[in-house]
Design an enzyme around this catalytic site. Structure first.
Site, PDB file in Angstrom:
ATOM      1  N   GLU A  22      -9.387   0.127  -5.916  1.00  0.00           N
ATOM      2  CA  GLU A  22     -10.427   0.545  -4.987  1.00  0.00           C
ATOM      3  C   GLU A  22     -10.340   2.054  -4.734  1.00  0.00           C
ATOM      4  O   GLU A  22      -9.252   2.605  -4.576  1.00  0.00           O
ATOM      5  CB  GLU A  22     -10.308  -0.222  -3.676  1.00  0.00           C
ATOM      6  CG  GLU A  22     -10.439  -1.732  -3.857  1.00  0.00           C
ATOM      7  CD  GLU A  22     -10.561  -2.476  -2.544  1.00  0.00           C
ATOM      8  OE1 GLU A  22     -10.324  -1.854  -1.492  1.00  0.00           O
ATOM      9  OE2 GLU A  22     -10.887  -3.669  -2.577  1.00  0.00           O
TER      10      GLU A  22
ATOM     11  N   GLU B 163      -3.105   6.734   7.140  1.00  0.00           N
ATOM     12  CA  GLU B 163      -3.571   7.781   6.251  1.00  0.00           C
ATOM     13  C   GLU B 163      -4.839   8.406   6.824  1.00  0.00           C
ATOM     14  O   GLU B 163      -5.469   7.848   7.728  1.00  0.00           O
ATOM     15  CB  GLU B 163      -3.835   7.244   4.845  1.00  0.00           C
ATOM     16  CG  GLU B 163      -4.883   6.164   4.758  1.00  0.00           C
ATOM     17  CD  GLU B 163      -4.919   5.516   3.385  1.00  0.00           C
ATOM     18  OE1 GLU B 163      -3.938   5.631   2.642  1.00  0.00           O
ATOM     19  OE2 GLU B 163      -5.945   4.880   3.068  1.00  0.00           O
TER      20      GLU B 163
ATOM     21  N   ASN C 238     -14.545  -3.117   8.449  1.00  0.00           N
ATOM     22  CA  ASN C 238     -13.790  -2.883   7.215  1.00  0.00           C
ATOM     23  C   ASN C 238     -13.837  -4.064   6.250  1.00  0.00           C
ATOM     24  O   ASN C 238     -13.039  -4.127   5.323  1.00  0.00           O
ATOM     25  CB  ASN C 238     -12.327  -2.519   7.521  1.00  0.00           C
ATOM     26  CG  ASN C 238     -12.208  -1.306   8.406  1.00  0.00           C
ATOM     27  OD1 ASN C 238     -12.802  -0.265   8.133  1.00  0.00           O
ATOM     28  ND2 ASN C 238     -11.461  -1.427   9.497  1.00  0.00           N
TER      29      ASN C 238
ATOM     30  N   LYS D 273       0.807  -1.214   0.000  1.00  0.00           N
ATOM     31  CA  LYS D 273       0.000   0.000   0.000  1.00  0.00           C
ATOM     32  C   LYS D 273       0.845   1.270   0.000  1.00  0.00           C
ATOM     33  O   LYS D 273       0.419   2.313  -0.505  1.00  0.00           O
ATOM     34  CB  LYS D 273      -0.948  -0.017   1.193  1.00  0.00           C
ATOM     35  CG  LYS D 273      -2.045  -1.066   1.086  1.00  0.00           C
ATOM     36  CD  LYS D 273      -2.961  -1.024   2.288  1.00  0.00           C
ATOM     37  CE  LYS D 273      -4.131  -1.988   2.128  1.00  0.00           C
ATOM     38  NZ  LYS D 273      -3.682  -3.388   2.035  1.00  0.00           N
TER      39      LYS D 273
ATOM     40  N   GLU E 280      -6.495   1.542  -2.674  1.00  0.00           N
ATOM     41  CA  GLU E 280      -5.487   0.505  -2.849  1.00  0.00           C
ATOM     42  C   GLU E 280      -5.802  -0.264  -4.125  1.00  0.00           C
ATOM     43  O   GLU E 280      -6.874  -0.118  -4.707  1.00  0.00           O
ATOM     44  CB  GLU E 280      -5.483  -0.454  -1.658  1.00  0.00           C
ATOM     45  CG  GLU E 280      -6.790  -1.219  -1.479  1.00  0.00           C
ATOM     46  CD  GLU E 280      -6.774  -2.128  -0.265  1.00  0.00           C
ATOM     47  OE1 GLU E 280      -5.685  -2.355   0.289  1.00  0.00           O
ATOM     48  OE2 GLU E 280      -7.848  -2.612   0.122  1.00  0.00           O
TER      49      GLU E 280
END
Length: 750
Positions: A358, A283, A318, A177, A371
């Site tokens: 995504e 992030e 998630n 990532k 990602e």
């Protein structure tokens, strides 16, 4: 094969061939010919069903034998396409999976170790030995496990074995990532602000989290974002996630310093357990976004396509729960812009396989790169339904070196598809804590039109603590969203799962929720709609009367059946009144008086002054019961009937406990002693089966309310167990490494 085969989910049953409905066929100018839906053997019907109508050219040479380095439904899914392409398959399995469906489906099978994933499905040495032993020419990794592991791809390349996926450069670049975000920026893809490096420890995580909110105004990335601020520090909220992760593993949202420290600890542990890589990044967390992803497909000749989008905003922890294609939110211009950026990123790393880019999308349709998953996605079937492509077939063709068969203009949006992930989970606990056990009864709703089920289980299969608790992927297809959702509602009602807890109730409530139907969704949908947790379906007055009428009819039908023996009437000790039944029913701690009578297969039931007519075949041995209540068709499941009058009925997706007795029995029941509920204020029990990772207290310690007592890992997710009140630890009944079951005592307070 010239032209694009237009997809439609077809009803496929043993011994029968079907055709696609004509109204689903003329959406693409590329359509040339309509083929029969392929015949499926009984074994195939246990797993993935109803791919779109795709061309399989037997003269197109690919591989003689492919090893599938995975398990469960995705292994079955890959095997299914390989069989259609005339390719022999090799399954790998752990000791625990020796009798699994994917093992039975494959032409060969090799055991690669004991149940824990680190010793089997992540055991590269054992898998490489299996490849040599079976002389497999290629490996399909599925998703998860080693699917995005560049070292595994390198090992295969060293042995001249083809990895059915992108090359190691793309895996390295996009699978990480941190690196993928840098490359996305370079390719002019919109990105989320964050720390472009590896977070070393919890202290550094806190420092970074505090600073991320200070935006570089030259980029202007936050100008269109509306954030709900829960902390005075400018950086929060932030997302902590595994650099090598995916599938929601190793991800935590933090709103303050304390949550950042905890998130760093749990995310790094989950990442190490799931991917063998504990590196983390941080992030900015964009509040209330949509999660929309673009399916891409590239070849080794520089060609790349985007295959439209998937809406994946309904999530818990998630992890996606409900997906659909296309998205009701996107307009053609935004769709094209997202697709073109996704393809630009794929071309920047010379991507050659199926992959997914995504994005997070805000309320104004501004989108930001999240990602790229360099593998087949769990939700790929909805894309197959609306485009007609078999993505596994395309991956195999690309891996062999063939160019893509289609141009961007050939890719249609034909109809609408919805996927629900059916999990062995209790949805009443944090929207789904894992459940383990054996499937005592299992029946998929494949008798309904427009239904596809991808699974790797059968009656008698075990759901264990070692692997992901997903039972299947339930996909429905329709000419539009309304039809696809109605078919999903019917499919969920007709899905029989016994032996483990499951999330059918939650899935059904989501797809009929007014906000979801309107398309008003985001990644916080579940917590917004159910702020106090999921409680099941709330019955309307009419639905409550229907349930009471159905329960009464079931009770009387079972009593009438009990009066017969081998088609002859029993001789009762006391003459039973079979003309009119006065019943007392308890539902949700409310008492109801009901009167029921029958004429043949129809029962007339009086409930709260209303008279309802209930008609059915009353086959009490069937797991599914189709009932007509005053013209309204319902499919119900009677899960249990006890001599004491208790019945568990699955109605509108939710299981209701109904206590029903004759009027006389109800009067006598008042004299029965009530079972005293256990006082749980001073004890901590495990809410799920799992393995104890750490214990933080010892007898004699003082603990505060909310303090962590132990950590339990279930299906590779770390769960912190906390004290319910302030007190002194009396005893500790577990230690690190112990396997615990749901309800097991962990810690007792004085």
């Amino acid at each position: 094969m010239a032209g694009l085969w237009v997809g439609a989910v077809a009803l496929v049953t043993a011994g029968r061939r079907g055709r696609l409905p004509p109204q689903q066929l003329m959406r693409s100018a590329a359509l040339r010919t309509l083929k029969h839906v392929p015949h499926y053997s009984r074994q195939h019907l246990l797993v993935s069903r109803g791919l779109g109508s795709v061309g399989y050219d037997p003269s197109e040479k690919t591989f003689d034998k492919i090893l599938i380095a995975n398990r469960g439904e995705i292994a079955c899914r890959v095997i299914k396409t390989c069989k259609k392409m005339g390719i022999k398959t090799v399954a790998i399995h752990s000791d625990a999976d020796a009798s699994s469906v994917h093992v039975k489906m494959a032409d060969e099978a090799v055991c690669v170790g004991p149940a824990p994933t680190s010793k089997s499905y992540l055991n590269m040495d054992a898998i490489m030995e299996a490849i040599k032993k079976t002389r497999a020419q290629a490996v399909h990794p599925g998703y998860g496990f080693l699917s995005e592991n560049k070292e595994f791809a390198k090992c295969l390349a060293a042995e001249d074995v083809i990895f059915i996926g992108p090359d190691t450069h793309a895996i390295q670049a996009m699978g990480d990532k941190i690196e993928s975000k840098l490359l996305a920026k370079k390719a002019n893809v919109n990105t989320i602000p964050g720390f472009d490096g590896v977070v070393k420890d919890a202290d550094e995580a806190v420092r970074i989290a505090r600073e991320i909110g200070r935006v570089d105004e030259e980029e202007g990335l936050f100008q269109l974002m509306v954030l709900e601020v829960h902390s005075p520090r400018s950086g929060y909220p932030v997302m902590i996630k595994a650099s090598a992760g995916g599938g929601g593993k190793g991800m935590r949202i933090a709103w303050d310093d304390e949550e950042t420290r905890d998130g760093f600890r749990f995310s790094s542990q989950e990442a190490a357990s799931s991917f063998g890589d504990d590196r983390l990044l941080i992030e900015k967390f964009i509040d209330n976004p949509r999660h929309i992803e673009i399916q891409v497909l590239g070849d080794k000749h520089g060609n790349a396509l985007w295959l439209n989008e998937r809406e994946c905003s309904i999530q818990r922890r998630n992890q996606k729960v409900v997906e659909e294609a296309p998205s009701i939110f996107l307009d053609p211009e935004t769709r094209r812009a997202m697709g073109e950026q996704a393809v630009a990123l794929a071309k920047a790393v010379k991507y050659s396989s199926a992959g997914t880019v995504e994005f997070l999308v805000d309320s104004k349709k501004n989108f930001y790169f999240l990602e790229m998953n360099t593998r087949l996605q769990v939700e790929h079937p909805v894309t197959e339904c609306i485009t007609g492509l078999d993505l596994v077939q395309e991956m195999i063709r690309v891996a062999k070196g063939y160019p893509l068969r289609h141009k961007q203009a050939d890719i249609p949006i034909n109809g609408w598809a919805v996927e629900c992930r059916v999990y062995a989970e209790d949805p009443y606990k944090s929207f789904g804590l894992p459940s383990v056990g054996r499937l005592s009864q299992y029946q998929e709703p494949i008798h309904l039109p427009g239904v596809r089920v991808d699974s790797g289980i059968q009656p008698g299969s075990d759901i264990s603590i070692y692997y992901d608790p997903m039972i299947s992927k339930l996909i429905t297809y329709g000419s539009d969203r309304t039809e696809a959702l109605k078919r999903m509602e019917d499919a969920l009602d007709n899905y029989v799962i016994r032996g483990v807890a499951h999330n059918i109730a939650l899935l059904r409530e989501v797809i009929i929720n007014s906000r979801f139907v309107k398309g008003d969704i985001n990644t916080k949908f579940l917590s917004d709609v159910y702020p106090d947790g999921f409680k099941g379906h709330t019955l309307t007055e009419n639905e409550r009367k229907q349930l009471l009428a159905i329960a009464s009819s079931l009770f009387v039908a079972s009593q009438l059946r009990a009066q017969r023996f081998q088609e002859h009437s029993r001789v009762p000790v006391v003459k039973l009144d079979t003309v009119k039944w006065e019943l007392s029913i308890k539902l949700h701690d409310e008492d109801y008086t009901v009167t029921a009578s029958n004429s043949g297969s129809t029962f007339s039931v009086e409930v709260d002054g209303s008279k309802l007519n209930v008609t059915s075949t009353w086959n009490l041995a069937s797991p599914l019961l189709s009932v007509n209540v005053d013209g309204t068709e319902r499919t119900v499941q009677c899960l249990s009937r006890e001599a004491g009058g208790s019945m568990n009925i699955q109605f509108l997706g939710t299981v209701y406990k109904v206590h029903i007795l004759t009027k006389l029995a109800a009067e006598l029941n008042k004299f029965m002693l009530k079972k005293v509920a256990e006082d749980t204020s001073s004890i901590l029990r495990s809410p799920m089966p799992g393995v104890v990772v750490a214990v933080s207290v010892a007898p004699g310690d003082m603990v505060a309310e909310g303090q962590e007592i132990c950590v339990i890992e279930a299906m590779k997710m770390q769960n912190s167990m906390t004290a319910g009140k302030t007190g002194k630890v009396k005893s500790v009944q577990c230690r690190a490494g112990d396997t615990v079951g749901e309800g097991d005592l962990l810690v007792e307070l004085e």
